[in-house]
Design a protein around this motif. Structure first.
Motif, short mmCIF file in Angstrom:
data_model
loop_
_atom_site.label_atom_id
_atom_site.label_comp_id
_atom_site.label_asym_id
_atom_site.label_seq_id
_atom_site.Cartn_x
_atom_site.Cartn_y
_atom_site.Cartn_z
N THR A 77 0.85 -1.19 0.00
CA THR A 77 0.00 0.00 0.00
C THR A 77 0.89 1.24 0.00
O THR A 77 1.52 1.55 1.01
CB THR A 77 -0.92 0.03 1.24
OG1 THR A 77 -1.74 -1.12 1.25
CG2 THR A 77 -1.80 1.28 1.22
N PRO A 78 1.00 1.96 -1.12
CA PRO A 78 1.83 3.17 -1.15
C PRO A 78 1.16 4.31 -0.39
O PRO A 78 -0.05 4.54 -0.53
CB PRO A 78 1.95 3.48 -2.65
CG PRO A 78 0.74 2.86 -3.27
CD PRO A 78 0.39 1.66 -2.43
N LEU A 79 1.94 5.02 0.42
CA LEU A 79 1.41 6.11 1.24
C LEU A 79 2.02 7.46 0.89
O LEU A 79 1.35 8.49 0.98
CB LEU A 79 1.63 5.81 2.72
CG LEU A 79 0.97 4.54 3.26
CD1 LEU A 79 1.37 4.30 4.71
CD2 LEU A 79 -0.55 4.62 3.13
N THR A 80 3.30 7.48 0.53
CA THR A 80 4.00 8.72 0.18
C THR A 80 5.06 8.40 -0.85
O THR A 80 5.64 7.31 -0.83
CB THR A 80 4.66 9.36 1.43
OG1 THR A 80 3.69 9.52 2.46
CG2 THR A 80 5.26 10.71 1.11
N ALA A 81 5.33 9.35 -1.75
CA ALA A 81 6.34 9.13 -2.79
C ALA A 81 7.18 10.39 -2.98
O ALA A 81 6.74 11.50 -2.68
CB ALA A 81 5.67 8.73 -4.11
N TRP A 82 8.40 10.18 -3.46
CA TRP A 82 9.32 11.26 -3.78
C TRP A 82 9.88 11.02 -5.18
O TRP A 82 10.17 9.87 -5.56
CB TRP A 82 10.51 11.30 -2.82
CG TRP A 82 10.21 11.56 -1.39
CD1 TRP A 82 10.29 12.75 -0.73
CD2 TRP A 82 9.82 10.60 -0.40
NE1 TRP A 82 9.97 12.60 0.59
CE2 TRP A 82 9.68 11.28 0.83
CE3 TRP A 82 9.57 9.22 -0.43
CZ2 TRP A 82 9.31 10.65 1.99
CZ3 TRP A 82 9.19 8.59 0.73
CH2 TRP A 82 9.06 9.29 1.93
N PRO A 83 10.06 12.07 -5.97
CA PRO A 83 10.73 11.88 -7.27
C PRO A 83 12.17 11.44 -7.07
O PRO A 83 12.81 11.78 -6.08
CB PRO A 83 10.62 13.26 -7.93
CG PRO A 83 10.34 14.21 -6.81
CD PRO A 83 9.64 13.44 -5.74
N GLU A 84 12.69 10.70 -8.02
CA GLU A 84 14.02 10.12 -7.89
C GLU A 84 15.12 11.18 -7.79
O GLU A 84 16.10 11.01 -7.07
CB GLU A 84 14.30 9.21 -9.10
CG GLU A 84 15.61 8.43 -9.02
CD GLU A 84 15.57 7.31 -7.99
OE1 GLU A 84 16.63 6.73 -7.71
OE2 GLU A 84 14.48 7.01 -7.47
N GLU A 85 14.96 12.29 -8.48
CA GLU A 85 16.00 13.31 -8.52
C GLU A 85 15.85 14.36 -7.43
O GLU A 85 16.42 15.44 -7.52
CB GLU A 85 16.00 13.99 -9.90
CG GLU A 85 16.27 13.05 -11.06
CD GLU A 85 17.61 12.34 -10.90
OE1 GLU A 85 18.56 12.97 -10.41
OE2 GLU A 85 17.70 11.16 -11.28
N GLY A 86 15.05 14.10 -6.41
CA GLY A 86 14.84 15.05 -5.33
C GLY A 86 13.58 15.84 -5.54
O GLY A 86 13.06 15.97 -6.65
N GLY A 87 13.05 16.37 -4.46
CA GLY A 87 11.81 17.12 -4.53
C GLY A 87 10.96 16.87 -3.30
O GLY A 87 11.33 16.12 -2.39
N GLU A 88 9.79 17.51 -3.25
CA GLU A 88 8.92 17.42 -2.11
C GLU A 88 8.22 16.06 -2.04
O GLU A 88 7.99 15.39 -3.05
CB GLU A 88 7.86 18.51 -2.17
CG GLU A 88 8.41 19.93 -2.22
CD GLU A 88 9.01 20.36 -0.89
OE1 GLU A 88 8.76 19.66 0.11
OE2 GLU A 88 9.72 21.39 -0.86
N ALA A 89 7.87 15.66 -0.80
CA ALA A 89 7.09 14.45 -0.61
C ALA A 89 5.69 14.65 -1.17
O ALA A 89 5.09 15.72 -1.03
CB ALA A 89 7.02 14.09 0.87
N VAL A 90 5.14 13.62 -1.78
CA VAL A 90 3.80 13.66 -2.34
C VAL A 90 2.93 12.65 -1.59
O VAL A 90 3.09 11.44 -1.76
CB VAL A 90 3.80 13.33 -3.85
CG1 VAL A 90 2.37 13.32 -4.39
CG2 VAL A 90 4.66 14.32 -4.61
N PRO A 91 2.03 13.10 -0.71
CA PRO A 91 1.15 12.15 0.01
C PRO A 91 0.21 11.43 -0.98
O PRO A 91 -0.30 12.04 -1.92
CB PRO A 91 0.34 13.05 0.96
CG PRO A 91 1.16 14.31 1.06
CD PRO A 91 1.81 14.49 -0.27
N LEU A 92 0.01 10.14 -0.75
CA LEU A 92 -0.82 9.33 -1.63
C LEU A 92 -2.07 8.81 -0.94
O LEU A 92 -2.74 7.92 -1.45
CB LEU A 92 0.00 8.15 -2.16
CG LEU A 92 1.29 8.51 -2.91
CD1 LEU A 92 2.10 7.26 -3.21
CD2 LEU A 92 0.98 9.28 -4.18
N CYS A 93 -2.39 9.35 0.24
CA CYS A 93 -3.57 8.88 0.97
C CYS A 93 -4.24 10.04 1.66
O CYS A 93 -3.68 11.13 1.74
CB CYS A 93 -3.18 7.80 1.98
SG CYS A 93 -1.93 8.32 3.16
#
Length: 450
Positions: A434-450
């Motif tokens: 169950t994915p909850l948060t993701a980050w782009p590979e090259e750096g960047g802000e956290a993206v909430p997925l829930c």
């Protein structure tokens, strides 16, 4: 501008919403149109007047700098925290268009902020005193013994119910419907075994879960039988496993571990609810210890829990562990800094390492549904009519759980990836990932997925 006034992203603001309806309503108020006299201060206050249906605008103020976490005050009648006006104000503040300039707070906002700080100082001072006695220890011991006796009686009754089911055949569960399990769950509640009651309720949904349900029902009955026997023979178990059994039947105990101070990144936050209770789960990652920890907060039915932390921000605090083998749950102690942006990410695993970690965790807690893991260089890819997370550098993939596949936020993960690897934090278990948060590979802000 001080560190406390560093502006959050829109995703970090919306992660504070108590439910989807509040998130949607707050998003509509994130523009300058309904707002007047909005402002912010270096002390961490954000305020504004929001035009509503009445003649007087709503007075909304947010304290984002309190080390206890963001706090909200609004003159609207909503019982949700934060309400849609507080969310809209924070969204307006998070923008870079100058709609919420720096300035001096109006009297009504200053009065609330001063009162909060004064009460916090009083609590801190009171907490540092000698304190009163926690009560009669002998009376507490007798209460604990009486509850243990009730749980033992409930566990014995549940064993008989499971034996009757197996003697009569699993098809009887399909014919009996959900009512049989609800009645059994109610008996476990009467026995003060909330953990047993929750697992019994889950059994009731299995006969309607589609092809292969008899196998799943038998597996869950076996785990429930194992938990029953663990409780009935808890005196023979190692201390850590006995603590795990007590927690699983509903005796969570108190956080007894020594305080651990660290800078904690808020990995994810999401709510689950039933007819009586809303449970909020907040996952943290310690930058120094490398530990992943779980905070639980509760609210009565229909009300969001008070504790809310913005995903992707970090704060310095102490936490104490609850007893139990492999226990991730902690209690939040003193907080030394407010949540602020930080370049912290948890160490990532491959998909095969994540599956192996769950398998290892089952050795100390056979009833564990999932473990928190961060996947490095994972690519969301179609899997027939479903989705999976494939290892960009290997051949192994983790299927998404049925709940994750049906979630509307799944598109955000796919869009963030665009076919390229991403870092994904989530929960890995026997139903999938169950994915909850993701980050782009090259750096960047956290993206909430829930």
């Amino acid at each position: 501008m001080t560190q406390q006034a560093v502006r959050w992203t829109a995703d970090q603001v919306l992660a504070l919403a108590p439910d989807a309806a509040s998130r949607k309503a707050g998003s509509k108020l994130g523009a300058a149109g309904p707002w007047s006299e909005a402002g912010s201060s270096d002390e961490g206050a954000v305020w504004g007047l929001c035009r509503g249906s009445g003649s007087k605008p709503y007075q909304t103020v947010v304290d984002i700098a309190d080390s206890a976490g963001p706090a909200y005050k609004c003159s609207c009648p909503s019982r949700k925290f934060p309400c849609k006006h507080a969310l809209g104000l924070l969204l307006l503040w998070s923008g870079a268009d100058g709609a919420v300039p720096s300035g001096q707070a109006p009297g009504w906002a200053q009065e609330w902020m001063a009162g909060r700080r004064e009460r916090a100082e009083e609590r801190k001072t009171a907490g540092g005193g000698s304190g009163a006695s926690s009560g009669d220890p002998e009376a507490a011991r007798r209460r604990a013994e009486r509850r243990a006796e009730r749980i033992t009686a409930g566990a014995g009754e549940l064993e008989q119910r499971l034996a009757d089911l197996l003697r009569g055949g699993l098809a009887a569960a399909e014919r009996a419907g959900y009512g049989m399990w609800e009645e059994t769950a109610a008996r476990m509640v009467d026995a003060q075994a909330s953990g047993l009651a929750a697992r019994v309720r889950e059994l009731g949904a299995i006969p309607a879960s589609g092809p292969g349900w008899p196998v799943r029902l038998l597996e869950e009955c076996a785990l429930l039988h194992l938990l029953d026997q663990g409780w009935l023979r808890r005196a023979e178990l190692p201390a850590d496993l006995a603590a795990t059994v007590r927690a699983r039947v509903g005796l969570s105990g108190s956080a007894e571990g020594p305080p651990v101070r660290d800078r904690w990144l808020v990995l994810a936050q999401y709510d689950t609810a039933d007819a009586k209770l809303t449970t909020r789960r907040i996952w943290l990652y310690g930058a120094g210890t490398g530990r992943t920890a779980l905070l639980l907060s509760y609210g009565a039915a229909g009300r969001a829990p008070e504790l809310a932390l913005p995903v992707g921000l970090a704060f310095e605090a102490e936490v104490s562990s609850y007893p139990g083998a492999g226990q991730a749950r902690v209690a939040l102690g003193e907080r030394f800094t407010p949540p602020a942006p930080a370049a912290i990410r948890p160490k990532g695993l491959t998909t095969s390492e994540a599956a192996a970690r769950y398998g290892e965790a089952l050795r100390t807690d056979p009833w564990l549904d999932s473990v928190p893991v961060t996947l490095a260089r994972a690519v969301p890819t179609p899997d027939g009519e479903s989705w999976q997370l494939a290892d960009a550098d290997g051949e192994f993939a983790l299927p998404l759980t049925p709940a994750a596949r049906s979630r509307p936020d799944l598109w955000r993960l796919v869009a963030l990836s665009g076919g390229a690897p991403v870092t994904v934090f989530g929960e890995c278990g026997h139903r999938g990932f169950t994915p909850l948060t993701a980050w782009p590979e090259e750096g960047g802000e956290a993206v909430p997925l829930c």
